[in-house]
Structure formats: C-alpha cells, structure tokens
Enzyme design. Structure first.
Site, PDB file in Angstrom:
ATOM      1  N   ILE A  43      -1.030  -2.429   3.037  1.00  0.00           N
ATOM      2  CA  ILE A  43      -1.429  -1.091   2.568  1.00  0.00           C
ATOM      3  C   ILE A  43      -0.160  -0.249   2.471  1.00  0.00           C
ATOM      4  O   ILE A  43       0.473   0.051   3.499  1.00  0.00           O
ATOM      5  CB  ILE A  43      -2.432  -0.449   3.551  1.00  0.00           C
ATOM      6  CG1 ILE A  43      -3.648  -1.366   3.740  1.00  0.00           C
ATOM      7  CG2 ILE A  43      -2.864   0.937   3.039  1.00  0.00           C
ATOM      8  CD1 ILE A  43      -4.550  -0.966   4.901  1.00  0.00           C
ATOM      9  N   GLU A  44       0.217   0.069   1.234  1.00  0.00           N
ATOM     10  CA  GLU A  44       1.476   0.795   1.019  1.00  0.00           C
ATOM     11  C   GLU A  44       1.234   2.300   0.985  1.00  0.00           C
ATOM     12  O   GLU A  44       0.092   2.780   1.009  1.00  0.00           O
ATOM     13  CB  GLU A  44       2.132   0.288  -0.269  1.00  0.00           C
ATOM     14  CG  GLU A  44       2.459  -1.192  -0.150  1.00  0.00           C
ATOM     15  CD  GLU A  44       3.248  -1.751  -1.320  1.00  0.00           C
ATOM     16  OE1 GLU A  44       3.303  -1.106  -2.385  1.00  0.00           O
ATOM     17  OE2 GLU A  44       3.812  -2.852  -1.149  1.00  0.00           O
ATOM     18  N   CYS A  53       1.914  -4.065   6.966  1.00  0.00           N
ATOM     19  CA  CYS A  53       1.760  -5.435   6.471  1.00  0.00           C
ATOM     20  C   CYS A  53       0.364  -5.977   6.761  1.00  0.00           C
ATOM     21  O   CYS A  53      -0.322  -5.535   7.694  1.00  0.00           O
ATOM     22  CB  CYS A  53       2.767  -6.357   7.150  1.00  0.00           C
ATOM     23  SG  CYS A  53       4.482  -5.999   6.796  1.00  0.00           S
ATOM     24  N   GLU A  55      -0.510  -8.803   8.085  1.00  0.00           N
ATOM     25  CA  GLU A  55      -0.660  -9.447   9.401  1.00  0.00           C
ATOM     26  C   GLU A  55      -0.991  -8.418  10.476  1.00  0.00           C
ATOM     27  O   GLU A  55      -1.845  -8.636  11.333  1.00  0.00           O
ATOM     28  CB  GLU A  55       0.639 -10.170   9.788  1.00  0.00           C
ATOM     29  CG  GLU A  55       1.060 -11.267   8.839  1.00  0.00           C
ATOM     30  CD  GLU A  55       2.000 -10.785   7.754  1.00  0.00           C
ATOM     31  OE1 GLU A  55       1.777  -9.691   7.181  1.00  0.00           O
ATOM     32  OE2 GLU A  55       2.974 -11.507   7.471  1.00  0.00           O
ATOM     33  N   CYS A  93       6.114  -8.003  12.166  1.00  0.00           N
ATOM     34  CA  CYS A  93       4.839  -8.715  12.366  1.00  0.00           C
ATOM     35  C   CYS A  93       5.001  -9.869  13.342  1.00  0.00           C
ATOM     36  O   CYS A  93       4.107 -10.144  14.150  1.00  0.00           O
ATOM     37  CB  CYS A  93       4.298  -9.209  11.032  1.00  0.00           C
ATOM     38  SG  CYS A  93       3.706  -7.859   9.992  1.00  0.00           S
TER      39      CYS A  93
END
Ligand code: THU
Length: 135
Positions: A43-44, A53, A55, A93
């Site tokens: 999700i930017e 990210c 993960e 992550c």
C-alpha cells in the site's frame, strides 16, 4: 496447505495492490500454525515513506488478530503485476518476520505463476538480531 496453494493465495493478493507510484504489485500469504492464512499487499502513499510492504501488512493483520505462531509465508510480485522472477522481501520485512519467526521459518518466493523457490529466514537474514538478544 501446500506451498503451491499458499503461493496461489499470494498471487491473488497481488490484485489488491495499491501501488500508483511504483506500479509494482506485491502479494503475500502468511500461514499460521493453526491453519489460518492472512494475506497482504503493498500500500503506497503520495508521501512515499508511509508506504508499507505486502509482507508487513500480512504479519500485522495476523498479530492484530491475535495470531503469533507462523508456519511459512509466500511472497510474489512484479512490475505491473507481471511475475518475472522472485520479488525478494526487503530488509525491513525480513526483520519484522524475525520478530515472530525462527531462523528455519520457510519463505516461498514465487518466480512465476507456477514456479517458486523455498528459502529460510536465515538464508535471507543471517546473523540476525532477534528478541532473544534483548531478553
Ligand atoms: N515492496 C513490498 O511490498 N515488499 C517488499 O519486500 C519489497 C517492496 C513494495 C513496496 C513498494 O510499494 C513497491 O514494492 C516498490 O518498492
């Protein structure tokens, strides 16, 4: 749950990606010891640094739902959603996974819709700093 089944769940999670800045779609599927699966996608954000990210979304969804025991995770991604080789988990992550998973935790890295390789967390984060180091 087979590795291939978990990979397919990660591939489906890619479709939910919100990535208008990089056009990289990433999907993750985290299998808990009790059989539950938590998905994540990247999700930017226009301010860039709030981006998260796939993960970590999967791990944080699981933790916030009370799950802490994980068996393995599948990760897949690619520019414009095209899977063209592995999309390796970033360093942040890897460290987040190490908080909850041991060195032998398995990470399934999608290379295409059909092919994947399996590595351990120790392969990706050797000599890791873990919760044991601060206890
Ligand atoms: N990304 C992930 O979702 N996981 C990773 O481990 C590496 C990078 C995302 C973040 C960003 O939306 C895009 O991929 C490009 O860096």
């Amino acid at each position: 749950m087979t590795d291939k089944e978990l990979l397919n769940i990660a591939i489906n999670a890619m479709e939910k990606s919100y990535s208008p800045y990089s056009d990289c779609k990433v999907g993750a599927a985290l299998l808990c010891e009790n059989g539950k699966v938590f998905t994540g996608t990247n999700i930017e954000n226009a301010a860039f640094s709030p981006t998260i990210c796939a993960e970590r979304v999967a791990v944080f969804k699981a933790i916030s739902d009370g799950e802490k025991k994980f068996s393995k995770i599948a990760v897949v991604g690619g520019k414009n959603g095209v899977i063209n080789g592995i999309f390796a988990p970033c360093g942040v992550c890897r460290q987040v996974l190490r908080e909850f998973c041991k060195d032998d935790f398995q990470i399934i890295l999608g290379e295409s819709k059909e092919e994947y390789k399996v590595v351990t967390l120790n392969d990706l984060l050797p000599l890791s700093f873990s919760p044991d180091d601060v206890r």
